[in-house]
Design an enzyme around this catalytic site. Sequence first.
Site, PDB file in Angstrom:
ATOM      1  N   HIS A 105       0.844  -1.217  -0.039  1.00  0.00           N
ATOM      2  CA  HIS A 105       0.157  -0.152  -0.042  1.00  0.00           C
ATOM      3  C   HIS A 105       0.710   1.258  -0.058  1.00  0.00           C
ATOM      4  O   HIS A 105       2.056   1.233   0.289  1.00  0.00           O
ATOM      5  CB  HIS A 105      -0.940   0.118   1.057  1.00  0.00           C
ATOM      6  CG  HIS A 105      -0.412   0.234   2.454  1.00  0.00           C
ATOM      7  ND1 HIS A 105       0.072  -1.046   3.517  1.00  0.00           N
ATOM      8  CD2 HIS A 105       0.389   1.318   3.275  1.00  0.00           C
ATOM      9  CE1 HIS A 105       0.757  -0.541   4.336  1.00  0.00           C
ATOM     10  NE2 HIS A 105       0.669   0.815   4.289  1.00  0.00           N
ATOM     11  N   ILE A 106       0.149   2.277  -0.110  1.00  0.00           N
ATOM     12  CA  ILE A 106       0.734   3.555   0.071  1.00  0.00           C
ATOM     13  C   ILE A 106       0.256   4.256   0.975  1.00  0.00           C
ATOM     14  O   ILE A 106      -1.061   4.462   1.081  1.00  0.00           O
ATOM     15  CB  ILE A 106       0.473   4.589  -1.377  1.00  0.00           C
ATOM     16  CG1 ILE A 106       1.324   3.925  -2.622  1.00  0.00           C
ATOM     17  CG2 ILE A 106       1.228   6.024  -1.118  1.00  0.00           C
ATOM     18  CD1 ILE A 106       0.863   4.613  -3.675  1.00  0.00           C
ATOM     19  N   TYR A 187       3.491  13.645   7.444  1.00  0.00           N
ATOM     20  CA  TYR A 187       4.748  14.308   7.251  1.00  0.00           C
ATOM     21  C   TYR A 187       4.667  15.515   6.424  1.00  0.00           C
ATOM     22  O   TYR A 187       3.701  15.262   5.331  1.00  0.00           O
ATOM     23  CB  TYR A 187       5.808  13.228   6.738  1.00  0.00           C
ATOM     24  CG  TYR A 187       5.812  11.995   7.579  1.00  0.00           C
ATOM     25  CD1 TYR A 187       6.451  11.858   8.749  1.00  0.00           C
ATOM     26  CD2 TYR A 187       5.549  10.796   7.071  1.00  0.00           C
ATOM     27  CE1 TYR A 187       6.516  11.053   9.532  1.00  0.00           C
ATOM     28  CE2 TYR A 187       5.665   9.679   7.818  1.00  0.00           C
ATOM     29  CZ  TYR A 187       6.102   9.715   9.205  1.00  0.00           C
ATOM     30  OH  TYR A 187       6.313   8.607   9.857  1.00  0.00           O
ATOM     31  N   HIS A 193       5.587   5.850  -1.113  1.00  0.00           N
ATOM     32  CA  HIS A 193       6.208   4.817  -1.530  1.00  0.00           C
ATOM     33  C   HIS A 193       5.157   3.572  -1.215  1.00  0.00           C
ATOM     34  O   HIS A 193       4.401   3.549  -0.485  1.00  0.00           O
ATOM     35  CB  HIS A 193       7.493   4.898  -1.049  1.00  0.00           C
ATOM     36  CG  HIS A 193       7.549   4.656   0.413  1.00  0.00           C
ATOM     37  ND1 HIS A 193       7.211   5.591   1.429  1.00  0.00           N
ATOM     38  CD2 HIS A 193       7.499   3.392   1.323  1.00  0.00           C
ATOM     39  CE1 HIS A 193       7.371   5.172   2.524  1.00  0.00           C
ATOM     40  NE2 HIS A 193       7.744   3.985   2.624  1.00  0.00           N
ATOM     41  N   SER A 195       5.724  -0.085   0.167  1.00  0.00           N
ATOM     42  CA  SER A 195       7.034  -0.838   0.921  1.00  0.00           C
ATOM     43  C   SER A 195       6.891  -2.250   0.531  1.00  0.00           C
ATOM     44  O   SER A 195       5.712  -2.839   0.360  1.00  0.00           O
ATOM     45  CB  SER A 195       6.583  -0.879   2.540  1.00  0.00           C
ATOM     46  OG  SER A 195       6.949   0.522   3.184  1.00  0.00           O
TER      47      SER A 195
END
Length: 250
Positions: A105-106, A187, A193, A195
């Site tokens: 997933h993102i 953030y 990304h 993972s």
Amino acid sequence: MALVSYSSSEEDEGETSEPPGRRLPPLPPPTTVLRMFQDMEGDEDLDENTKHEGRIRSFKHERGNWATYVYIPFQPQEEFLDLLDELVSVAAENGVLLTKMSEFHISQSQTVVLRHHWINPFVESLKDKLHCMYRFLCIAERIKVYTNQEKTRTFLGLEVSVGMEHLLEVVSEVDRSLQEFNLQTFYQEPSFHVSLAWCVGDKYEKLKGSCLLELQKVIDRFEDSDTLTRFNAEEIRCKAGNKTFCIPLL
């Protein structure tokens, strides 16, 4: 439903006591009651799962707290898993043993803590803000190394190169919901990304440099890698403890 125990002084004094003899064992609670408490305390099982394979919790577990995060799922083709096998093999040759992710997933939020009674209102807030968004294309083809904030885990991931503006739009709306519940937002400069694999400890130095270049070459040379590393974001999910909520995109 509250369970109330009464002292002997509150019992009906007019009742006759049971005759002496062997008492029958108490009946078990109804199945519906057992299921209710199982659902309420599902985070206890989650707490044990987070300790699995050496992983360390990033926050203290307390009864009634549910680890929660928002993400966009990526369901890869079978050939993508073959590519991942090659990447893990190259990392092992460079002295880093990685465990493949069980799902991909993102992330659209950090992992935050929700009280059980906050879950449904939080999900409704997300739905209210995200239900009008359209599907969009994501391409993630550049290999990158990440560590968590505590430096207790290292991840190998594919950085998103196409779809950034849409992901930022989703995060902006998710952040609004988080702020409504006084929870930490994402953030400020996220590196979106997927993972791929992970290991315990800080292995950043071992994976960067020549190892990272070798890993990127594996991706670039892999047959049909350009199609394997792209997908359409079709829904947004929120996972709270052992519950998953889906918000489809238009």
